[in-house]
Scaffold this motif. Structure first.
Motif: not given
Length: 560
Positions: A431-436, A522-530
């Motif tokens: 699982x990952x957060x995505x970055x620009x 993943x919460x609505x409008x909160x990018x990234x995984x928790x």
């Protein structure tokens, strides 16, 4: 083949469009004398049950879905013809409103032609939105198993929460397909298969730790007969059949459906003369279509096949299904982990220009709560070097950095509400957060990635500390890792996407139980995984506590 394509699928379309409508509660008898006559003709030349490969549905919308089966009396026949006579067979299809098949809703007759491996694709329309249906086929006296399909909610409706599972990488020789069986028992609404549905190798070419537990029939797949036989061997597996019958599927291929690490018209080893590679590609594409529940828009034309497509699940989700093999530039510095200057070349693409434009346009047009990108290879950066050099997999999006940045910037510019990338290929859960910009770990997260482990590829794997992998320390946007086999089961509603990472302790023997290793949201409008749940490592099952960078690189690059 254009005349055959048109005729074969004109028959399919007419069958769907002219299907009988029967009042609710009607008996499940055949709909009319013409169907009875067709079934009488169908029985000629059949001496055994032709439904040995099961049934499937796919590509649902709010009006209907695709139904699939393929007739094969002897599924492992070396000629790939499944022991079927070389003539067309009329096949009766029936859709019911109830699981016991008492309330017939739609039916029709479609032709299973030998030129298409006696496969059947029926595009059913004019059904109710947002509900389950049950279906089956009949040829002469033979009835198929019953499958369950669902229509999507109406485009203006959210419907209820969507139970969606995604899977990848099922090497028949490496283990049993127990994960497919456990997935079927979850009763999902939708299943995404993200590639490596079959593997091309001949017996014992690709071995798992401890040796293979069962074997491929036939040579390495290179001809249409080879690919048909290999698909039939996989489809004969009862656990895979159960997963197909449980819910509609959205399928895309990766590499092993044709050749390991192929790129457009380039085989894995271009330095080895392979003058027949394009013929092999044509055969693989044709067999893939014959064995998957795909719409007529995916009928292959020579060496080309339209597989990327968009599927809407009401207002809840839009699925953008990508093809990162057919249009990509060849890997810049080979297929493995490299510090490769070509990886940052802005002219290079993993999707091709046309598919990239299609995807970016889809982002701009989308009004869905969740935009879900179903694709094959790791999207987030995975640098295996703690120093200044970037050592990344050239077969993944890391080998096409500018292409990844254009896609990411595209969903940012389009103000996509919740971009989520789904991935297979690497035989482990991540699982990952995505970055620009992955060089700035403090920068904002702009999306989320969920990666499914393999169904069986790699054998048992091993329980592992989800926070111990060195990749997570080198790449702080990577949040979770586990090296067991399994699948990911998600629940998607308006405010939350919940992902359960399901694992099995072993696949070398059939029948293992499944459990949830970890849950991320993943919460609505909160990018990234928790992370919300983590099951501790079981010492009795642990095979390796910490997989090193070197082990990961070896397993991902030394596949035959």
């Amino acid at each position: 083949m254009p005349e055959l394509n048109r005729r074969h699928f004109l028959v399919t379309g007419l069958a769907a469009g002219a299907a009988a409508t029967v009042p609710a509660g009607a008996a499940h008898a055949d709909p009319d004398p013409a169907a009875e006559s067709a079934q009488s003709l169908a029985s000629r030349g059949l001496r055994a049950d032709p439904f040995t490969l099961g049934v499937a549905s796919g590509d649902p919308d709010h009006r209907g879905f695709v139904l699939w089966t393929r007739l094969a009396q002897q599924p492992l026949a070396e000629d790939g013809l499944g022991g079927m006579p070389q003539r067309p067979f009329p096949v009766l299809w029936q859709i019911y409103a109830d699981e016991r098949c008492r309330r017939l809703v739609r039916s029709g007759v479609v032709t299973a032609a030998p030129q298409w491996g006696h496969s059947v694709h029926v595009e059913v329309d004019h059904l109710e939105a947002g509900r389950p249906y049950w279906y089956r086929f009949r040829v002469g006296p033979y009835l198929s198993p019953v499958g369950r399909a669902l229509t999507a909610p109406h485009p203006r409706s959210y419907g209820g929460p969507l139970a969606m599972a995604f899977v990848s990488c099922a090497q028949y020789e490496h283990g049993y397909f127990t994960s497919y069986r456990r997935l079927a028992e979850e009763h999902p609404d939708l299943v995404l298969h993200l590639g490596d549905y079959t593997y091309e190798y001949t017996k014992n070419t690709y071995t798992s730790p401890g040796g293979n537990v069962r074997h491929h029939e036939g040579p390495e797949t290179e001809t249409l007969a080879n690919y048909r036989q290999r698909h039939a061997q996989y489809k004969s597996d009862p656990d895979l059949q159960a997963a197909h019958a449980a819910a509609p599927w959205l399928v895309v291929w990766d590499d092993h459906e044709l050749d390991n690490n192929w790129a457009d018209e380039v085989p894995e080893k271009p330095e080895v003369p392979q003058p027949d590679f394009l013929s092999r590609r044509e055969a693989a594409f044709r067999a893939y279509y014959e064995n998957m529940p795909l719409r007529r828009t995916s009928i292959p034309r020579g060496i080309d096949m339209q597989l990327y497509r968009r599927v809407q699940w009401g207002r809840t989700a839009t699925f953008h299904m990508l093809d990162t093999r057919q249009y990509r530039d060849d890997q810049g510095c080979g297929d493995g982990y490299r510090d490769c200057p070509a990886a940052v070349d802005p002219a290079r693409s993993i999707t091709g220009a046309e598919q990239e434009a299609w995807l970016l346009d889809g982002f701009r047009r989308s009004r869905a709560q969740w935009d879900i990108i179903g694709q094959q290879v790791f999207f987030a950066q995975r640098d295996n070097n703690a120093g200044p050099a970037k050592i990344t997999s050239q077969d993944a999006w890391d080998g096409y950095v500018a292409s990844r940045r254009r896609i990411t910037q595209g969903w940012i510019d389009a103000e996509v509400r919740n971009p989520v990338v789904l991935t297979g290929d690497v035989h482990a859960h991540w699982a990952a957060d995505l970055k620009l910009d992955y060089d700035d770990p403090t920068g904002p997260s702009v999306g989320s990635e969920l990666v499914a482990t393999s169904i069986s590829t790699g054998g048992d794997g091993g329980d592992s500390d989800p926070a111990a992998h060195p990749f997570l320390e080198i790449n702080p946007h990577l949040k979770f890792y586990n090296n067991q086999r399994g699948y990911v089961l998600t629940k998607i509603d308006r405010d939350l996407l919940t992902a359960d990472f399901k694992v099995l302790p072993q696949v070398r023997e059939p029948g293992a139980a499944v459990h949830t290793k970890a849950t991320y949201v993943i919460e609505d409008r909160v990018p990234g995984v928790r992370q919300t749940y983590l099951r501790p490592v079981d010492p009795a099952l642990r095979l390796r506590m910490e997989m090193t960078v070197e082990e990961t690189v070896r397993l991902e690059t030394e596949r035959p």
